[in-house]
Design a protein around this motif. Structure first.
Motif, PDB file in Angstrom:
ATOM      1  N   LEU A  91       0.838  -1.208   0.000  1.00 57.56           N
ATOM      2  CA  LEU A  91       0.000   0.000   0.000  1.00 57.56           C
ATOM      3  C   LEU A  91       0.868   1.251   0.000  1.00 57.56           C
ATOM      4  O   LEU A  91       0.462   2.297  -0.498  1.00 57.56           O
ATOM      5  CB  LEU A  91      -0.899   0.038   1.240  1.00 57.56           C
ATOM      6  CG  LEU A  91      -1.842  -1.145   1.458  1.00 57.56           C
ATOM      7  CD1 LEU A  91      -2.710  -0.892   2.682  1.00 57.56           C
ATOM      8  CD2 LEU A  91      -2.715  -1.377   0.234  1.00 57.56           C
ATOM      9  N   ASP A  92       2.045   1.149   0.608  1.00 52.33           N
ATOM     10  CA  ASP A  92       2.913   2.316   0.730  1.00 52.33           C
ATOM     11  C   ASP A  92       4.355   1.848   0.848  1.00 52.33           C
ATOM     12  O   ASP A  92       4.615   0.791   1.442  1.00 52.33           O
ATOM     13  CB  ASP A  92       2.517   3.116   1.982  1.00 52.33           C
ATOM     14  CG  ASP A  92       3.229   4.460   2.050  1.00 52.33           C
ATOM     15  OD1 ASP A  92       3.025   5.281   1.148  1.00 52.33           O
ATOM     16  OD2 ASP A  92       4.011   4.670   3.003  1.00 52.33           O
TER      17      ASP A  92
ATOM     18  N   ASN B 117     -10.821   3.199  -4.609  1.00 52.56           N
ATOM     19  CA  ASN B 117     -10.080   4.256  -5.296  1.00 52.56           C
ATOM     20  C   ASN B 117      -8.686   4.384  -4.700  1.00 52.56           C
ATOM     21  O   ASN B 117      -8.442   5.203  -3.811  1.00 52.56           O
ATOM     22  CB  ASN B 117     -10.882   5.555  -5.152  1.00 52.56           C
ATOM     23  CG  ASN B 117     -10.363   6.672  -6.029  1.00 52.56           C
ATOM     24  OD1 ASN B 117      -9.645   6.460  -7.002  1.00 52.56           O
ATOM     25  ND2 ASN B 117     -10.737   7.878  -5.690  1.00 52.56           N
ATOM     26  N   ARG B 118      -7.802   3.518  -5.172  1.00 54.04           N
ATOM     27  CA  ARG B 118      -6.420   3.569  -4.681  1.00 54.04           C
ATOM     28  C   ARG B 118      -5.484   2.996  -5.729  1.00 54.04           C
ATOM     29  O   ARG B 118      -5.907   2.265  -6.617  1.00 54.04           O
ATOM     30  CB  ARG B 118      -6.290   2.782  -3.374  1.00 54.04           C
ATOM     31  CG  ARG B 118      -6.305   1.280  -3.542  1.00 54.04           C
ATOM     32  CD  ARG B 118      -6.120   0.571  -2.209  1.00 54.04           C
ATOM     33  NE  ARG B 118      -5.773  -0.819  -2.401  1.00 54.04           N
ATOM     34  CZ  ARG B 118      -5.788  -1.736  -1.425  1.00 54.04           C
ATOM     35  NH1 ARG B 118      -6.159  -1.392  -0.207  1.00 54.04           N
ATOM     36  NH2 ARG B 118      -5.423  -2.972  -1.667  1.00 54.04           N
ATOM     37  N   ARG B 119      -4.206   3.321  -5.573  1.00 51.78           N
ATOM     38  CA  ARG B 119      -3.210   2.868  -6.537  1.00 51.78           C
ATOM     39  C   ARG B 119      -2.868   1.384  -6.342  1.00 51.78           C
ATOM     40  O   ARG B 119      -2.687   0.658  -7.329  1.00 51.78           O
ATOM     41  CB  ARG B 119      -1.944   3.710  -6.382  1.00 51.78           C
ATOM     42  CG  ARG B 119      -0.926   3.321  -7.385  1.00 51.78           C
ATOM     43  CD  ARG B 119       0.042   4.397  -7.765  1.00 51.78           C
ATOM     44  NE  ARG B 119       0.797   3.867  -8.884  1.00 51.78           N
ATOM     45  CZ  ARG B 119       0.505   4.055 -10.151  1.00 51.78           C
ATOM     46  NH1 ARG B 119      -0.521   4.815 -10.479  1.00 51.78           N
ATOM     47  NH2 ARG B 119       1.221   3.502 -11.106  1.00 51.78           N
ATOM     48  N   ARG B 131     -11.062  -1.583  -8.787  1.00 54.66           N
ATOM     49  CA  ARG B 131     -10.030  -0.655  -8.344  1.00 54.66           C
ATOM     50  C   ARG B 131      -9.803   0.394  -9.422  1.00 54.66           C
ATOM     51  O   ARG B 131      -9.573   0.060 -10.585  1.00 54.66           O
ATOM     52  CB  ARG B 131      -8.723  -1.400  -8.090  1.00 54.66           C
ATOM     53  CG  ARG B 131      -7.581  -0.477  -7.705  1.00 54.66           C
ATOM     54  CD  ARG B 131      -6.318  -1.251  -7.414  1.00 54.66           C
ATOM     55  NE  ARG B 131      -5.812  -1.952  -8.578  1.00 54.66           N
ATOM     56  CZ  ARG B 131      -4.798  -1.536  -9.337  1.00 54.66           C
ATOM     57  NH1 ARG B 131      -4.174  -0.408  -9.052  1.00 54.66           N
ATOM     58  NH2 ARG B 131      -4.395  -2.255 -10.368  1.00 54.66           N
ATOM     59  N   GLU B 135      -7.556   9.493  -8.734  1.00 53.54           N
ATOM     60  CA  GLU B 135      -8.490  10.006  -7.728  1.00 53.54           C
ATOM     61  C   GLU B 135      -9.828  10.398  -8.335  1.00 53.54           C
ATOM     62  O   GLU B 135      -9.898  11.122  -9.326  1.00 53.54           O
ATOM     63  CB  GLU B 135      -7.887  11.210  -6.981  1.00 53.54           C
ATOM     64  CG  GLU B 135      -8.707  11.502  -5.731  1.00 53.54           C
ATOM     65  CD  GLU B 135      -8.139  12.637  -4.888  1.00 53.54           C
ATOM     66  OE1 GLU B 135      -6.951  12.995  -5.081  1.00 53.54           O
ATOM     67  OE2 GLU B 135      -8.887  13.163  -4.055  1.00 53.54           O
ATOM     68  N   ASP B 181     -11.443   5.147   1.235  1.00 54.78           N
ATOM     69  CA  ASP B 181     -10.975   5.017  -0.154  1.00 54.78           C
ATOM     70  C   ASP B 181     -11.977   4.278  -1.037  1.00 54.78           C
ATOM     71  O   ASP B 181     -11.665   3.924  -2.163  1.00 54.78           O
ATOM     72  CB  ASP B 181      -9.561   4.400  -0.220  1.00 54.78           C
ATOM     73  CG  ASP B 181      -9.526   2.935   0.204  1.00 54.78           C
ATOM     74  OD1 ASP B 181     -10.586   2.393   0.579  1.00 54.78           O
ATOM     75  OD2 ASP B 181      -8.439   2.345   0.168  1.00 54.78           O
TER      76      ASP B 181
END
Lengths: 246, 246
Positions: A91-92, B117-119, B131, B135, B181
């Protein structure tokens, strides 16, 4: 050498647990193999917690050291690309000081346990929660839970395989709430003993079903005796939610 | 003969869809086979909606006729026991009048579409949401969605395989909101065209990413032309949420 901090989501279902095992796949091994494929380096991934087989993580913290030059963004993207076939997502990813340690720098850990309180089997949430058919009194569970908060000898709530030197731990928070047909247990401490959260949840579930009273939970804690454990909750309801750092 | 109303949760991932298909497993077939194993009767299960391959249900409504004597409780339990290996759960089973029909008596259907809504890729929610890395402006999506509410020719938002006599439908509600998210789209109507919800969500996602303006959505609707569809959202984010009856 650069040290990177990773935040990792995973479905623990297909794994023997976080930690590398000789007998089957682990989350640690999957990430280490992805890192090897990207960098050509044999590295170790250190996690903030070592979750058991079947236990999930919403945001496990970990670190990894890489010699090859990567921006954090590129490393995270490359790991995710290699992990595509696994239910593991970075995620990060960010650079940290070389003395930052996912496990030893961690000052707090938070877990959540999901119970679905209904008679029907789980279809959409299969493997993602513990189903308890009998109606749970979540308020009685929350009241009883407060007996466990604070500094105690948690021997009763500790696996026989626990490697911790001491069973003396300080539980900072244990809270039970209901959201529709879900009963959620949130636990926070600097660190937990092996199986501690599942053991506490198992006993709270007995309280919620009226099989144990609040006093039975207190007596089990006082006894500091594993044989007094009422019930160990299954792994599939447990989620590692957060690792805290100074 | 007794008619039973079933409320069913299912994970659509392993199925060709609700409806029985010659080429692969379906939810309908799984339930019919469970009913046959229990009662010895070849029965048909009628659903309120026919969800596509990969589409899930939190509470599909259906009915089934059984000659053999069962209490609703026993029938529900027996079906769940037979369906144990499938991600299908009977949440509720009750007796209804013989003229009650899951499809034809239904006066309203509600769907929910889940976007994460995330990378990062989805680990815990893989196969359970769409997914979108970029944004999303959920407020712009909600504003644009209101153009679709009401009675319209939804040809643009209808699959080429749609069997409905008319593309004229009344959309009662289309609302977009954000929870962390997740961006959730809720749709309600008496009935929907084939692919209508996914087509509306796909176009709203273009609005949310700034690729379409509100007016582009309006023009696509006005055109009543399938070739003007911007995007069809994938099935895995879609959930059948509720069937309403008088």
């Amino acid at each position: 050498m650069t040290r990177f901090r990773l935040t990792i989501e995973y479905d623990g279902g297909p794994y023997m647990g976080w930690q590398r095992q000789p007998h089957g796949p682990s989350v640690q091994q999957a990430i280490e193999e992805a890192a090897l494929a990207i960098s050509g380096e044999e590295t170790l991934v250190y996690g903030a917690g070592r979750t058991d087989a079947g236990v999930h993580a919403l945001a496990m913290a970990a670190h990894i050291d890489i010699e090859k030059s990567f921006t954090p963004f590129r490393l995270g993207e490359a790991l995710n690309a290699k992990l595509r076939a696994e239910p593991i997502a970075i995620l990060d990813c960010r650079e940290v000081e070389e003395d930052w340690h996912a496990r030893f720098s961690c000052t707090g850990r938070a877990y959540r346990y999901r119970i679905v309180n209904r008679r029907a089997p789980l279809a959409l949430e299969a493997g993602k929660a513990w189903r308890i058919p009998r109606e749970l009194d979540h308020q009685a569970m929350d009241e009883a839970a407060q007996l466990l908060v604070g500094k105690h000898d948690f021997t009763t709530f500790r696996s026989a395989h626990c490697q911790s030197d001491s069973a003396l731990k300080t539980l900072d928070r244990l809270a039970v709430r209901r959201e529709g047909d879900e009963v959620l247990v949130e636990a926070e401490a600097r660190s937990f003993l092996h199986h501690q959260v599942r053991s506490m949840v198992g006993c709270l579930a007995l309280v919620g079903q009226g099989q144990w009273r609040r006093d039975d939970l207190g007596a089990a804690l006082e006894a500091a005796d594993r044989s007094r454990l009422g019930l160990n909750a299954p792994p599939e309801g447990l989620y590692f939610v957060e690792a805290k750092y100074p």
